[in-house]
Design an enzyme around this catalytic site. Sequence first.
Site, PDB file in Angstrom:
ATOM      1  N   ASP A 293       0.853  -1.174   0.000  1.00 45.90           N
ATOM      2  CA  ASP A 293       0.000   0.000   0.000  1.00 45.90           C
ATOM      3  C   ASP A 293       0.895   1.232   0.000  1.00 45.90           C
ATOM      4  O   ASP A 293       1.950   1.253   0.644  1.00 45.90           O
ATOM      5  CB  ASP A 293      -0.890  -0.013   1.242  1.00 45.90           C
ATOM      6  CG  ASP A 293      -1.775   1.205   1.321  1.00 45.90           C
ATOM      7  OD1 ASP A 293      -2.496   1.457   0.345  1.00 45.90           O
ATOM      8  OD2 ASP A 293      -1.740   1.899   2.350  1.00 45.90           O
ATOM      9  N   THR A 364     -16.033  23.473   3.249  1.00 48.59           N
ATOM     10  CA  THR A 364     -15.380  24.597   2.555  1.00 48.59           C
ATOM     11  C   THR A 364     -14.052  24.189   1.924  1.00 48.59           C
ATOM     12  O   THR A 364     -13.573  24.856   1.011  1.00 48.59           O
ATOM     13  CB  THR A 364     -15.113  25.743   3.542  1.00 48.59           C
ATOM     14  OG1 THR A 364     -14.203  25.286   4.569  1.00 48.59           O
ATOM     15  CG2 THR A 364     -16.406  26.198   4.210  1.00 48.59           C
ATOM     16  N   SER A 367      -9.101  26.762   5.040  1.00 50.24           N
ATOM     17  CA  SER A 367      -8.953  27.299   6.389  1.00 50.24           C
ATOM     18  C   SER A 367      -8.331  28.680   6.260  1.00 50.24           C
ATOM     19  O   SER A 367      -7.931  29.096   5.170  1.00 50.24           O
ATOM     20  CB  SER A 367      -8.060  26.383   7.241  1.00 50.24           C
ATOM     21  OG  SER A 367      -6.745  26.337   6.698  1.00 50.24           O
ATOM     22  N   LYS A 378      -6.716  29.467   2.642  1.00 48.21           N
ATOM     23  CA  LYS A 378      -5.813  28.470   2.057  1.00 48.21           C
ATOM     24  C   LYS A 378      -6.573  27.165   1.950  1.00 48.21           C
ATOM     25  O   LYS A 378      -7.248  26.739   2.903  1.00 48.21           O
ATOM     26  CB  LYS A 378      -4.593  28.277   2.949  1.00 48.21           C
ATOM     27  CG  LYS A 378      -3.633  27.184   2.516  1.00 48.21           C
ATOM     28  CD  LYS A 378      -3.148  26.363   3.716  1.00 48.21           C
ATOM     29  CE  LYS A 378      -4.279  25.537   4.294  1.00 48.21           C
ATOM     30  NZ  LYS A 378      -3.931  24.849   5.539  1.00 48.21           N
TER      31      LYS A 378
END
EC number: 7.2.2.6
Length: 670
Positions: A293, A364, A367, A378
């Site tokens: 992985d 959103t 931040s 950003k």
Amino acid sequence: MNALLDPAQLATALPGAVRKLDPRALLATPVMLVVEIGAVLTTVLAALDPSVLGWSVTAWLWLTVLFGNLAESVAEGRGKAQAASLRALQSETTARRRTAGGHLEEVPSTALRVGDLVVVEAGERIPGDGDVVEGVASVDESAVTGESAPVIRESGGDRCAVTGGTTVLSDRIVVRITSNPGQSFVDRMIGLVEGSERQRTPNEIALNVLLGALTAVFVVVCVTLWFVADFAGAPVPVLVLAALLVCLIPTTIGALLSAIGIAGMDRLVRRNVLAMSGRAVEAAGDVDVLLLDKTGTITYGNRRAHEVLEVPGVPRADLVEAALLASLADETPEGRSIVELLTPEQSDAALPAGATLVPFSATTRSSGFDAGERQVRKGAASAVGGWVRESGGTEPPALLAAVEQVSASGGTPLVVAERVGDAPARLLGVVHLKDVVKEGMRERFDELRAMGIRTVMVTGDNAVTAAAIAAEAGVDDVLAEATPEDKMRLIRREQAGGRMVAMCGDGTNDAPALAQADVGVAMNTGTTAAKEAGNMVDLDSDPTKLIEVVEIGKQLLITRGALTTFSVANDVAKYFAILPALFVVAFPQLDVLNVMRLSSPESAILSAVVFNALVIVALIPLALRGVSYRPGPADALLRRNLLVYGVGGLVAPFVGIKLLDLVVSLLPGL
């Protein structure tokens, strides 16, 4: 040999070897059971007709059984010594359990149950295995892994698992307990290293069947010899035939077989890999394909800030300050990495008085902070770009080019923008987040390739990102945009082609593949589901540790094959060394085969019995340490096996028995 078999170690193992003289304990090793039956028979015969030969043979037959038991007892003792050190982690501690009402109550760690929430602060020991559900902390896991460097454990993602008995060094975390008392990771580890749950592997079972068959054949041979000698008028005493039988059956490998298996698992534990069964260790020796992985295995668990790219005309200092301050409210690992990257560049950056932090949210995808008329954001390129457009701003081509550049390299672009008053927002630049490949990966994958193992990186990332990481890490192949079902299909396809597959992973989404793979190595930093699904757990969470796992697996198989070759060759040599001396009187024609010129039939049989016992002791260190493995083609390994252990097994009895005969022949009464 002294390092492996020091007097203190032998003294500790000897009581266990004596207890194993119980015939019920020898049922699993038919060869040694036959030796014990022979020892009982010669004891009775020596008591009925005392003689120097009778009591000497009897003593050495009992020593043969004892030495065989000693090999297994020493191997088990080494595991128990490790288990004793692990028990130090299990001292009961006081835990602060959170009640349904949110209050904290102090309870002993033994009272904790699955699902309980406990609060652990700096300097406190984690009371049980669990997953971090709140907070982030630095944890000292040296008691479990042996590594002195602390590790970060945080809520969410694949680095949330903590082990009971480890210590929190900083901050405060809330842990959800995932195991009841007596069922913790350390409890299972203690049980495994002590060998209480060690089951015999198919290879070991098959070899035991072979050894049993060879033993039966030699029983028939010895019975036949008794009738032939009696018919020829030179009867052979039953005591001598019993001793001859023990010398001819494969006692060497029969005595060392269990020790080899236990030592293989023990070598893994010493390298901080916990194998759930001997079958997994054997399978590791035959691995052809390794699936890894990407996130948390080839790369670090979370993307990290790599660099910032400013838009032409924007001072770099403005971009650095805005990105740094906008990340203060971003508690994601990526946000923290931005603070870590940029703080040295602007260590004096500070939020304006009265500023309001805007935390990152999945809605959103950004931040930032608001300070008076100034707003800084950003986040994802689409989210921040939309915020800029809503204010009347535009996205300059240079920024779009930077976003595409970062994406094409396999990274994740985070866009930084600011707005002052009613003016349109302006874009300042891009923060480049990238998957950071762990150090030394390319070199270790080169080693795997030299061992004939093909590496495949599996990831849920898009093909572009996956290809970039695969090229940097140096893997042979890549499976991008992989779902858990895709991983399962790939493993089954490889297995259907006759290949042995190993899988390394750390996430819950890796659990099905870890369970399907022949060797499933779960990272200790991974989720509980991953560790439960695999048949090995790497306490150091180093995916390239599979190189050592494969080497130990191959070493186990090679050691077993080498000592089997030595034992069979040994028996052939003893057959031709002893029989001519025993029957030369009845069949003078055999004198031409009596190349060793042994002193007498009595000294021949006693010398062979003594040699048979001592060779077991001589090979115990090799069984515990294992035959060294060097990558190479199978025919080269077979050739070395035959030349070293086959020829050695043929020569050793001739030399050893002759030297012993020179000493034994001096005994009075022979």
